[in-house]
Design an enzyme around this catalytic site. Structure first.
Site, mmCIF file in Angstrom:
data_model
loop_
_atom_site.group_PDB
_atom_site.id
_atom_site.type_symbol
_atom_site.label_atom_id
_atom_site.label_comp_id
_atom_site.label_asym_id
_atom_site.label_seq_id
_atom_site.Cartn_x
_atom_site.Cartn_y
_atom_site.Cartn_z
ATOM 1 N N ASP A 1 0.862 -1.177 0.000
ATOM 2 C CA ASP A 1 0.000 0.000 0.000
ATOM 3 C C ASP A 1 0.905 1.235 0.000
ATOM 4 O O ASP A 1 2.085 1.159 0.360
ATOM 5 C CB ASP A 1 -0.890 -0.037 1.244
ATOM 6 C CG ASP A 1 -1.812 1.148 1.361
ATOM 7 O OD1 ASP A 1 -2.277 1.644 0.316
ATOM 8 O OD2 ASP A 1 -2.070 1.578 2.496
ATOM 9 N N GLU B 1 -0.264 5.022 0.929
ATOM 10 C CA GLU B 1 -0.524 5.975 2.007
ATOM 11 C C GLU B 1 -0.576 5.266 3.356
ATOM 12 O O GLU B 1 -1.241 4.253 3.514
ATOM 13 C CB GLU B 1 -1.836 6.706 1.749
ATOM 14 C CG GLU B 1 -1.790 7.609 0.529
ATOM 15 C CD GLU B 1 -3.121 8.288 0.279
ATOM 16 O OE1 GLU B 1 -3.462 9.220 1.028
ATOM 17 O OE2 GLU B 1 -3.822 7.861 -0.658
#
Length: 200
Positions: free
Chosen positions: A7, A9
């Site tokens: 991922d 953020e």
């Protein structure tokens, strides 16, 4: 062959919407996928707030230009890329992410796109595919990759659980409590060691 799916953020960069909430003085925009599992619902709600306040892409990009990757993220990525392939799977948007990708040395990013009116208003968003992180992990597996996945939010859990190894990084206490079987880390050193161990 292994590939690491990360991922963006919360794992490599700060949360863009939290940074924009602080810059714009609109605290409601601090809500992220750590709080709302339904991404379509979350984005539709965000676009409504932007329209209500007369804010568009330029204002968000101005904030993003001031955001740096998390301390240690660039080095962490460099170390991983010396050992294996890495792809960033994010529900963010091309128009948001590219300045941050430059600061991370342009790793491979698969994300989504925004529809923007000539006056800069964000009028819609287009997801690359349904359940994009899980769908991408399964597609990589279908062409011979073994996946190792990591993230911090509700929308990362599917790809984590579908992979041969999966981790939470800097996640919330609630998500960690709800998923006690997923190893969780809060610093890049131990996180990197766990991924390298999974690579074998």
């Amino acid at each position: 062959m292994d590939i690491v799916c990360l991922d963006m953020e919360g794992v490599l960069t700060p949360e863009i919407w939290i940074a924009f909430a602080e810059a714009s003085g609109i605290p409601e925009l601090r809500r992220t996928t750590r709080d709302e599992p339904d991404y379509d619902k979350l984005m539709t709600w965000r676009l409504g707030i932007l329209a209500e306040h007369g804010l568009g892409l330029k204002e968000i990009q101005d904030t993003i230009s001031t955001v740096d990757p998390l301390p240690g993220a660039h080095e962490f990525l460099d170390h991983l890329r010396e050992r294996t392939q890495v792809v960033i799977l994010s529900d963010t948007f091309e128009q948001f992410a590219m300045p941050l990708m430059r600061k991370l040395g342009y790793p491979t990013l698969l994300c989504n796109s925004l529809e923007v009116a000539p006056d800069g208003r964000i009028t819609d968003f287009h997801m690359r595919c349904d359940h994009s992180k899980l769908t991408t992990v399964r597609a990589l597996q279908s062409v011979g990759f073994s996946t190792i996945a990591a993230g911090d939010s509700f929308n990362d859990l599917e790809m984590i659980r579908a992979s041969k190894a999966g981790f939470l990084f800097r996640s919330t206490d609630q998500i960690k409590a709800d998923n006690p079987d997923i190893p969780a880390f809060d610093d890049f050193e131990s996180f990197e060691a766990a991924i390298l161990s999974a690579l074998g």
